[in-house]
Motif scaffolding. Sequence first.
Motif, mmCIF file in Angstrom:
data_model
loop_
_atom_site.group_PDB
_atom_site.id
_atom_site.type_symbol
_atom_site.label_atom_id
_atom_site.label_comp_id
_atom_site.label_asym_id
_atom_site.label_seq_id
_atom_site.Cartn_x
_atom_site.Cartn_y
_atom_site.Cartn_z
ATOM 1 N N HIS A 121 27.061 -63.356 29.682
ATOM 2 C CA HIS A 121 26.637 -61.981 29.438
ATOM 3 C C HIS A 121 25.693 -61.917 28.237
ATOM 4 C CE1 HIS A 121 30.289 -60.028 31.683
ATOM 5 N NE2 HIS A 121 29.738 -61.014 32.355
ATOM 6 N N ARG A 122 25.081 -60.778 28.051
ATOM 7 C CA ARG A 122 24.173 -60.560 26.929
ATOM 8 C C ARG A 122 24.886 -60.789 25.588
ATOM 9 N NH1 ARG A 122 21.601 -54.645 26.442
ATOM 10 N NH2 ARG A 122 23.540 -54.394 27.587
ATOM 11 N N GLU A 157 20.227 -57.943 30.533
ATOM 12 C CA GLU A 157 21.258 -58.942 30.812
ATOM 13 C C GLU A 157 20.652 -60.235 31.362
ATOM 14 O OE1 GLU A 157 24.540 -59.259 30.546
ATOM 15 O OE2 GLU A 157 25.006 -57.314 29.656
#
Length: 285
Positions: A121-122, A157
Amino acid sequence: MRSRTVGKTGFLRLGFERRSGHTILANLERRSPYMVQRALHCDEGMPGLAFVFLITTTGCVLQGDRLALDVTLGPRAQAHVTSQSATKIHAMDANYAAQSQTITLADDAYLEFLPDPVIPHRHSRFLSDTQISVAPSATLLLSEIIQPGRKHHHPDECFGATVLSIATSAVRPDGRALFTEKLVIEPRRYGMRQTGVMDSFDVFANVILCAPKDTAERIHERAGAGVNLADGLAFGACHLPNDAGLIYKVLGRETTQVKAKVREFWGVVREEVIGAALPPPYLWR
């Protein structure tokens, strides 16, 4: 939760042995969040194959997690190890997550280690280190599929992770080094859309095959290579040093394409090593 607390430092030790023509899960030791329920024998083409799902009770990887996996196969043991679902690396505002994996294969052992993709994930930071000890007559098929993140969730993302480091090294049982490979992804420092990096592709698969030299040669002849920008797919295999086997890489725009090419290579490996075909894909795969 702080690092080193219960649920943050999990380990799993799996020991497979061949008994009476079948491979059994002879040794199991674990600490949360890792869990394994039992070994299944569900492959009609390889009835002696032990099939094991790796389960995590948390369902994701969080900052401060430290995970350790140890898989050992005795002589002539055969196992397939996979995960319950994709490994999701959640966003982090401090610390990082790390996993260490140790894989040991004795003479004539056969292991398919094919987990589902990693989804960073980011703002996530994830370090993975895999140490392999493989006998000259053993076969290991190890796959890692890396997605760019939740690209359909938010534009930021896609390649939004802070750092993703994946290292793999292999030796013979006597300690002789075979190869080392390290992949470091730092999208904030180096553009991922460059030619020679990911360009227009989003998903990357890195498949390592440790196998006897003659077997690896036959598989290499069948693996092929190709680039199709219209369909968004590129793939190819090359030899590992020290007659260790092959490395097979796939690039694609969607995970389904990449998984299909990995499965195709997996089918070739099983046919050449075992002489058995893969079962039809399961509905959830």
